[in-house]
Design a protein around this motif. Structure first.
Motif, PDB file in Angstrom:
ATOM      1  N   HIS A 609      51.421  36.078  44.365  1.00  0.00           N
ATOM      2  CA  HIS A 609      51.243  35.703  42.963  1.00  0.00           C
ATOM      3  C   HIS A 609      49.961  34.893  42.795  1.00  0.00           C
ATOM      4  O   HIS A 609      49.607  34.079  43.651  1.00  0.00           O
ATOM      5  N   ASP A 611      47.264  33.096  39.537  1.00  0.00           N
ATOM      6  CA  ASP A 611      47.189  32.617  38.152  1.00  0.00           C
ATOM      7  C   ASP A 611      45.719  32.508  37.782  1.00  0.00           C
ATOM      8  O   ASP A 611      44.906  31.990  38.559  1.00  0.00           O
ATOM      9  N   VAL A 618      49.590  32.075  45.938  1.00  0.00           N
ATOM     10  CA  VAL A 618      50.827  31.611  46.551  1.00  0.00           C
ATOM     11  C   VAL A 618      51.694  32.836  46.830  1.00  0.00           C
ATOM     12  O   VAL A 618      51.424  33.930  46.329  1.00  0.00           O
ATOM     13  N   ILE A 620      55.855  34.467  47.911  1.00  0.00           N
ATOM     14  CA  ILE A 620      57.290  34.396  48.205  1.00  0.00           C
ATOM     15  C   ILE A 620      57.500  35.196  49.487  1.00  0.00           C
ATOM     16  O   ILE A 620      57.257  36.400  49.517  1.00  0.00           O
ATOM     17  N   TYR A 683      56.784  30.021  49.572  1.00  0.00           N
ATOM     18  CA  TYR A 683      58.222  29.701  49.517  1.00  0.00           C
ATOM     19  C   TYR A 683      58.894  30.594  50.546  1.00  0.00           C
ATOM     20  O   TYR A 683      58.694  31.820  50.548  1.00  0.00           O
ATOM     21  N   SER A 708      57.426  38.155  38.245  1.00  0.00           N
ATOM     22  CA  SER A 708      56.682  36.989  37.784  1.00  0.00           C
ATOM     23  C   SER A 708      57.574  36.049  36.972  1.00  0.00           C
ATOM     24  O   SER A 708      57.526  34.823  37.122  1.00  0.00           O
ATOM     25  N   LYS A 712      59.155  32.310  38.358  1.00  0.00           N
ATOM     26  CA  LYS A 712      58.228  31.393  37.675  1.00  0.00           C
ATOM     27  C   LYS A 712      58.412  29.940  38.111  1.00  0.00           C
ATOM     28  O   LYS A 712      57.434  29.229  38.404  1.00  0.00           O
ATOM     29  N   HIS A 715      56.902  29.483  41.523  1.00  0.00           N
ATOM     30  CA  HIS A 715      55.437  29.470  41.456  1.00  0.00           C
ATOM     31  C   HIS A 715      54.935  28.119  40.970  1.00  0.00           C
ATOM     32  O   HIS A 715      53.965  27.565  41.519  1.00  0.00           O
ATOM     33  N   ASP A 716      55.576  27.595  39.934  1.00  0.00           N
ATOM     34  CA  ASP A 716      55.158  26.304  39.374  1.00  0.00           C
ATOM     35  C   ASP A 716      55.274  25.203  40.429  1.00  0.00           C
ATOM     36  O   ASP A 716      54.381  24.344  40.553  1.00  0.00           O
ATOM     37  N   LEU A 718      55.151  25.573  43.716  1.00  0.00           N
ATOM     38  CA  LEU A 718      54.138  25.774  44.757  1.00  0.00           C
ATOM     39  C   LEU A 718      52.773  25.289  44.296  1.00  0.00           C
ATOM     40  O   LEU A 718      52.032  24.651  45.066  1.00  0.00           O
ATOM     41  N   TYR A 719      52.425  25.570  43.052  1.00  0.00           N
ATOM     42  CA  TYR A 719      51.132  25.096  42.550  1.00  0.00           C
ATOM     43  C   TYR A 719      51.134  23.579  42.364  1.00  0.00           C
ATOM     44  O   TYR A 719      50.101  22.928  42.536  1.00  0.00           O
TER      45      TYR A 719
END
Length: 732
Positions: A609, A611, A618, A620, A683, A708, A712, A715-716, A718-719
């Motif tokens: 993923h 952005d 990042v 999974i 992750y 996605s 979500k 992802h948030d 991880l960032y």
């Protein structure tokens, strides 16, 4: 209508002798493609055809064999007394499955007629017939000469003999069928049944109650559904079965079992309605990766016969071959395999269950000559074999012997195309392993549906001492349109384009894929020919997007043609799967995922993923349960006893960073990925990509818009945690 050209033109009396003496075509003659002279246009590569037949596409094995009906008539005559369909039944005293019980081609031939006749009887004499749409014609018309049948039959079960018989019955009476499958979910089943106005579903007993409930919920949309046929027996003296029959009746559905339909057909036999090459054989619904309603790929008999012709040309037949129909018949890959196996008079064993967990148990009993599986099954087999051979540290003597033999086999099989690496002593040693698994008769493994690591192919070929081919195809091409040699020097290609199809590549400047690229053109793969579908069912908009005015089908797959290796085809990416990072770099996640998966076997799933507001990727990660414990021991000197412990272990940033570093080190070889294409945070879990979560298709392609949304929050997080591989984490 496309002109059909056969492999041979002699009289039908000599068909069998001709095919036996002239097929398959030598692998060396089929393994390369050539560019059609003066066919290159701006923005496209040249058109490529198989080097065996550069002047025309070959579409049928013989002029008299131009429909799937004629193919089965031919084989059921020649192989009447030989085994056709095999099934394992549970032994009541033990609860275990017994040996395969076989039905001959002659028996299956009669059963298809009985079942097809019975279908018409129960529809024409149905008490709920008045509730269906006025324009839905359920009548029997022996003089029908239309490409579209008057109604559509739906099939819904895992692989079994009854599925094959019902399919043959549809072929015999020019009935179009379609398939439902669990992974699509009830909403999609409702969509297909409503779109096709199918009046009848032939299903395994475990599906019946939910089908009735589906009609009870969507009665108006599914008013045409008036017959259900259970593939399993129904006992009218059994309270549960009697209640099920009454439950169906209360929702204006007549419920029968398979045997009843056959008996009614036997009493009321009907003349066959042979299809033409233009008749629609099936509508195969493909779920796609967008999450939208599936598209129904309309496939005629001509496409089915072309696909069988592709197999006939490429596969060396074995007298009285045995094959295993494991992959779902709801998908076109196994339907092609089944049609080809029947045409060759093979004995086809059906699985005891659709689970990969029971596959080896069946194989040990069946001892097939051919196996067609998908990458996820092969990677599990690879891990299991490694634990018994080159990674068998509990038995160091065996580990050393196997390591030496397998390394030599890989070396010899990599000498040149066609090199089998035979060795009188080593082969006998490996035969012990083959026999233990039930692979002692296997002459070839075939792989499709998704890319597979070349290293996996090399290891399995060497360890199991047999050939292995990777192919490429789609629902829209009735499965395979190319396949690599089973003893290819450098595995990884999908082989040359088939004799039944032609191809070219469309440039994708935005993704930096051009027809002028060094080493051979790259771009979106376009296909054309008699094996390619004609339309999406009742969907002219999607048809117009996929097929241009010249008949080229845009596959959505990005390919390269290797000009230095016989113009063979390599699938490298997906057209729509790219996005930009904050600094403007274009990312193609499928290429990145496949690279990591092929080079780092500790992981079995990966979803990348990015952005547009971030500067790094990042991921999974799904760990491979067969190899991760050994990795943890070698890397960290830790022994963990459960998956829960392993997941907790990799929540530690230091452990997770070490895993990321090892992943990136694996793809650093040969500069496979650029710096901005590598993951910075992950992750870690087991099997994060599940069908039931609607993030992958039944053929294991990632549904990126759905994934996605689903991931979500992860992802948030991880960032928010930031890049683990940057010394200074900017947390952009």
């Amino acid at each position: 209508m496309a002109t059909q050209h056969s492999l041979f033109n002699e009289s039908p009396d000599h068909i069998n002798a001709l095919l036996e003496s002239n097929t398959p075509i030598a692998p060396s003659a089929l393994s390369n493609a050539v560019a059609v002279p003066n066919s290159k246009q701006d923005g496209y590569s040249a058109i490529y055809r198989n080097a065996y037949s550069p002047d025309k596409l070959l579409t049928i094995p013989h002029p008299s064999l131009d429909t799937l009906y004629r193919l089965f008539d031919h084989t059921s005559t020649i192989n009447a007394q030989f085994d056709c369909y095999g099934t394992r039944y549970k032994i009541p005293s033990t609860g275990k499955f017994g040996p395969y019980t076989w039905q001959s081609y002659q028996t299956i031939n009669q059963r298809r007629t009985n079942f097809g006749s019975g279908l018409f009887f129960v529809l024409q004499n149905n008490q709920f017939k008045s509730t269906i749409d006025d324009n839905l014609d359920l009548s029997y018309n022996p003089h029908q000469n239309q490409p579209q049948s008057s109604f559509i039959v739906s099939l819904f079960s895992s692989n079994r003999a009854e599925w094959g018989i019902a399919d043959l019955a549809c072929i015999t009476y020019s009935l179009t069928n379609t398939a439902l499958y669990d992974s699509l979910g009830p909403e999609t089943s409702k969509y297909i049944l409503n779109l096709t106005k199918s009046p009848i579903v032939i299903a395994s007993k475990d599906k019946i109650e939910n089908l009735v409930k589906l009609k009870s919920t969507y009665g108006e949309e599914l008013n045409n559904l008036i017959v259900l046929v259970s593939m399993d027996p129904l006992d009218r003296e059994n309270t549960n079965d009697l209640n099920l029959i009454e439950f169906a009746k209360s929702h204006q559905i007549s419920l029968y079992d398979f045997n009843q339909i056959e008996k009614l057909g036997e009493i009321n036999p009907l003349e066959h309605i042979p299809p033409t090459a233009d008749s629609i054989y099936t509508i195969s619904f493909t779920s796609g990766t967008t999450g939208a309603n599936p598209k129904g790929v309309v496939l005629e008999h001509r496409q089915g016969v072309s696909a069988v012709t592709f197999c006939v040309a490429n596969v060396k037949p074995i007298k009285r071959a045995v094959t295993y129909a494991f992959l779902p018949l709801a998908h076109i890959y196994e339907r092609m395999n089944l049609q080809y196996a029947m045409f060759q008079g093979a004995s086809i064993g059906f699985p005891q269950s659709p689970s990969a967990l029971t596959l080896l148990d069946d194989v040990k009993v069946l001892r097939p000559h051919y196996l067609s599986l998908v990458p996820r099954v092969y990677t599990k087999l690879e891990a299991a074999l490694k634990s018994q051979t080159i990674n068998n540290y509990d038995k160091p003597v065996l580990q050393k012997i196997f390591s030496g033999i397998i390394a030599k086999k890989i070396e010899w099989q990599s000498a040149h195309d066609g090199a089998e690496g035979k060795h009188i002593v080593y082969d006998q040693f490996l035969q012990i392993l083959r026999k233990k698994l039930g692979f002692d008769r296997v002459v070839s493994f075939n792989c499709g549906s998704a890319p597979i690591s070349p290293e996996t192919i090399k290891f399995l070929k060497a360890t199991l001492n047999t050939g292995m081919s990777q192919g490429y195809g789609l629902t829209e091409s009735f499965a395979g349109v190319c396949v690599a040699q089973k003893f290819e020097k450098d595995p990884g290609s999908c082989g040359a384009i088939a004799i039944t199809c032609e191809m070219r590549l469309r440039e994708l400047p935005t993704m930096n894929y051009l027809s002028t690229d060094e080493g051979g053109p790259r771009g979106e793969l376009l296909l054309r020919g008699p094996q390619i579908f004609t339309e999406y069912y009742k969907n002219p908009e999607e048809t117009a997007k996929a097929l241009d005015k010249d008949g080229w089908f845009a596959t959505g797959d990005v390919a390269r043609v290797d000009a230095n290796n016989g113009n063979r085809l390599y699938i490298i990416d997906r057209v729509k799967n790219f996005f930009k990072l904050a600094q403007g770099e274009y990312i193609t996640p499928e290429k990145i995922e496949n690279t990591y998966l092929s080079k780092f076997p500790v992981i079995s799933q990966l979803y990348i993923h990015g952005d547009s507001l971030k500067t790094y990727l990042v991921g999974i990660v799904g760990l491979d349960p067969m190899t991760v414990n050994q990795y943890i021991w070698k890397r960290f000197r830790d022994k963990l006893s459960s998956q829960e412990e392993i997941i907790e272990f990799f929540k530690n940033p230091d452990h997770k960073l070490a895993l990321i570093e090892d992943m990136n080190k694996a793809v650093d070889q040969e500069g496979l990925l650029l710096g901005f294409e590598k993951v910075h945070n992950i992750y870690v879990t087991f099997e994060p990509l599940k069908l039931e979560d609607n993030v992958i298709t039944p053929t294991l392609k990632i549904k990126r818009p759905m994934a996605s949304k689903f991931f979500k929050s992860i992802h948030d997080e991880l960032y928010e945690e930031g890049s683990l591989i940057r010394k200074v984490d900017t947390k952009l």
